[in-house]
Design a protein around this motif. Structure first.
Motif, PDB file in Angstrom:
ATOM      1  N   VAL A   1      -2.976   0.292  -5.064  1.00  0.00           N
ATOM      2  CA  VAL A   1      -1.886   0.729  -4.188  1.00  0.00           C
ATOM      3  C   VAL A   1      -0.554   0.304  -4.783  1.00  0.00           C
ATOM      4  O   VAL A   1      -0.395  -0.836  -5.231  1.00  0.00           O
ATOM      5  N   ILE A   2       0.404   1.202  -4.797  1.00  0.00           N
ATOM      6  CA  ILE A   2       1.743   0.894  -5.297  1.00  0.00           C
ATOM      7  C   ILE A   2       2.515   0.168  -4.199  1.00  0.00           C
ATOM      8  O   ILE A   2       2.692   0.710  -3.101  1.00  0.00           O
TER       9      ILE A   2
ATOM     10  N   GLY B   1      -2.190   4.262  -8.033  1.00  0.00           N
ATOM     11  CA  GLY B   1      -2.201   4.573  -9.454  1.00  0.00           C
ATOM     12  C   GLY B   1      -1.241   3.666 -10.211  1.00  0.00           C
ATOM     13  O   GLY B   1      -0.551   2.822  -9.637  1.00  0.00           O
ATOM     14  N   TYR B   2      -1.190   3.859 -11.509  1.00  0.00           N
ATOM     15  CA  TYR B   2      -0.335   3.051 -12.370  1.00  0.00           C
ATOM     16  C   TYR B   2       1.005   3.755 -12.554  1.00  0.00           C
ATOM     17  O   TYR B   2       1.065   4.878 -13.048  1.00  0.00           O
ATOM     18  N   ASN B   3       2.085   3.085 -12.137  1.00  0.00           N
ATOM     19  CA  ASN B   3       3.395   3.742 -12.127  1.00  0.00           C
ATOM     20  C   ASN B   3       4.290   3.339 -13.291  1.00  0.00           C
ATOM     21  O   ASN B   3       5.457   3.724 -13.345  1.00  0.00           O
ATOM     22  N   GLY B   4       3.771   2.533 -14.231  1.00  0.00           N
ATOM     23  CA  GLY B   4       4.556   2.176 -15.405  1.00  0.00           C
ATOM     24  C   GLY B   4       5.568   1.075 -15.188  1.00  0.00           C
ATOM     25  O   GLY B   4       6.290   0.696 -16.117  1.00  0.00           O
ATOM     26  N   ILE B   5       5.640   0.528 -13.970  1.00  0.00           N
ATOM     27  CA  ILE B   5       6.557  -0.577 -13.673  1.00  0.00           C
ATOM     28  C   ILE B   5       5.765  -1.886 -13.714  1.00  0.00           C
ATOM     29  O   ILE B   5       4.668  -1.964 -13.170  1.00  0.00           O
ATOM     30  N   ALA B   6       6.313  -2.872 -14.364  1.00  0.00           N
ATOM     31  CA  ALA B   6       5.617  -4.144 -14.524  1.00  0.00           C
ATOM     32  C   ALA B   6       5.236  -4.743 -13.180  1.00  0.00           C
ATOM     33  O   ALA B   6       5.985  -4.627 -12.199  1.00  0.00           O
ATOM     34  N   ILE B   7       4.085  -5.391 -13.136  1.00  0.00           N
ATOM     35  CA  ILE B   7       3.623  -6.032 -11.904  1.00  0.00           C
ATOM     36  C   ILE B   7       4.633  -7.080 -11.443  1.00  0.00           C
ATOM     37  O   ILE B   7       4.887  -7.233 -10.242  1.00  0.00           O
ATOM     38  N   ALA B   8       5.225  -7.797 -12.386  1.00  0.00           N
ATOM     39  CA  ALA B   8       6.220  -8.820 -12.051  1.00  0.00           C
ATOM     40  C   ALA B   8       7.441  -8.233 -11.370  1.00  0.00           C
ATOM     41  O   ALA B   8       8.157  -8.928 -10.640  1.00  0.00           O
ATOM     42  N   ASP B   9       7.671  -6.941 -11.595  1.00  0.00           N
ATOM     43  CA  ASP B   9       8.817  -6.254 -10.993  1.00  0.00           C
ATOM     44  C   ASP B   9       8.416  -5.442  -9.768  1.00  0.00           C
ATOM     45  O   ASP B   9       9.182  -4.598  -9.292  1.00  0.00           O
ATOM     46  N   GLY B  10       7.213  -5.661  -9.263  1.00  0.00           N
ATOM     47  CA  GLY B  10       6.783  -4.973  -8.056  1.00  0.00           C
ATOM     48  C   GLY B  10       6.055  -3.667  -8.285  1.00  0.00           C
ATOM     49  O   GLY B  10       5.835  -2.910  -7.332  1.00  0.00           O
TER      50      GLY B  10
ATOM     51  N   VAL C   1      -0.923   2.487 -17.346  1.00  0.00           N
ATOM     52  CA  VAL C   1      -2.316   2.928 -17.350  1.00  0.00           C
ATOM     53  C   VAL C   1      -3.061   2.158 -18.436  1.00  0.00           C
ATOM     54  O   VAL C   1      -2.601   2.080 -19.578  1.00  0.00           O
ATOM     55  N   PRO C   2      -4.200   1.553 -18.125  1.00  0.00           N
ATOM     56  CA  PRO C   2      -4.961   0.816 -19.133  1.00  0.00           C
ATOM     57  C   PRO C   2      -5.298   1.691 -20.332  1.00  0.00           C
ATOM     58  O   PRO C   2      -5.702   2.851 -20.161  1.00  0.00           O
ATOM     59  N   PRO C   3      -5.119   1.172 -21.543  1.00  0.00           N
ATOM     60  CA  PRO C   3      -5.383   1.971 -22.740  1.00  0.00           C
ATOM     61  C   PRO C   3      -6.807   2.527 -22.799  1.00  0.00           C
ATOM     62  O   PRO C   3      -7.017   3.639 -23.292  1.00  0.00           O
ATOM     63  N   ASN C   4      -7.787   1.766 -22.295  1.00  0.00           N
ATOM     64  CA  ASN C   4      -9.159   2.268 -22.343  1.00  0.00           C
ATOM     65  C   ASN C   4      -9.371   3.449 -21.416  1.00  0.00           C
ATOM     66  O   ASN C   4     -10.221   4.306 -21.665  1.00  0.00           O
ATOM     67  N   ALA C   5      -8.576   3.545 -20.340  1.00  0.00           N
ATOM     68  CA  ALA C   5      -8.662   4.712 -19.454  1.00  0.00           C
ATOM     69  C   ALA C   5      -8.125   5.947 -20.165  1.00  0.00           C
ATOM     70  O   ALA C   5      -8.708   7.036 -20.085  1.00  0.00           O
ATOM     71  N   LYS C   6      -7.011   5.780 -20.862  1.00  0.00           N
ATOM     72  CA  LYS C   6      -6.470   6.900 -21.634  1.00  0.00           C
ATOM     73  C   LYS C   6      -7.456   7.332 -22.719  1.00  0.00           C
ATOM     74  O   LYS C   6      -7.684   8.529 -22.926  1.00  0.00           O
TER      75      LYS C   6
END
Length: 214
Positions: free
Chosen positions: A80-81, A137-146, A151-156
């Motif tokens: 969840v974002i 999903g993965y929104n490209g914003i660092a977890i430290a920044d909320g 996206v994990p490289p292995n998923a790609k």
């Protein structure tokens, strides 16, 4: 308590990531990417998590009773974002009400817990009386920044591998259904059982560490 996709998911790879001579907007490659990603991503995929950013809707008949041991009231589809949740419900008169975000919090990447002291309101008697709309999903914003990170490289890699496998099999294994891609137009695809098995086998080892088991 079903979860359905309202929009998305965004593709996690592009035609440029796929080996071969094709345009950057090749509709066939875009269709293959969408087909492969659909097998693993989101509520309809087997991975158990959202990869590409997508808007989801969770509905329930009522707010669950608070358990003194397990205080998490809702389990959403990960990841969840943060800050994207909109929680509404219909009261006993059938009027839609909104619960402000100050009354609940996201725990981890999928659980929603009401803050201590919040009194859970009564709802209309209906299978969809409570509704949570959120982005996952993965929104490209660092977890430290909320954010939720990249996206994990292995998923790609799993999607790229699946597309390469799909390119190698007969076109008869990619049946058709309606799908619209912005800027490209409408294409059709449906993965057959044989093609789905190929994708699953190709991606299984790459994705094992990401799989969420309910």
């Amino acid at each position: 308590m079903p979860t359905r996709v309202l929009s998305g998911p965004e593709p996690i790879v592009t035609p440029a990531d796929i080996v071969g001579e094709h345009a950057s907007d090749d509709p066939k490659i875009i269709a293959l990417i969408a087909a492969v990603q659909a097998e693993i991503d989101g509520p309809s995929g087997w991975l158990g998590r959202a990869l590409g950013k997508q808007k989801l809707e969770f509905t329930a008949a009522a707010f669950p009773c608070r358990d003194p041991i397990e205080r998490h009231n809702f389990r959403l589809y990960p990841v969840v974002i943060p800050g994207s949740i909109l929680m509404t419900y219909r009261d006993k008169d059938g009027v839609e009400q909104t619960i402000g975000p100050e009354n609940y919090r996201l725990v981890g990447d999928r659980y929603v817990d009401f803050v201590r002291g919040y009194r859970i309101p009564p709802t209309e008697c209906a299978p969809d009386a409570v509704r949570l709309v959120y982005e996952a999903g993965y929104n490209g914003i660092a977890i430290a920044d909320g954010g939720t990170g990249s996206v994990p490289p292995n998923a790609k890699a799993a999607v790229v591998l699946g597309v390469q496998q799909m390119k190698a099999i007969s076109a008869e294994n990619l049946f058709l259904r309606s799908e619209e891609v912005e800027g490209v137009g409408t294409f059709q695809y449906t993965v057959s059982e044989q093609a789905g098995s190929i994708i699953s086998k190709a991606a299984d080892r790459l994705l094992e560490g990401l799989r969420v088991y309910s």
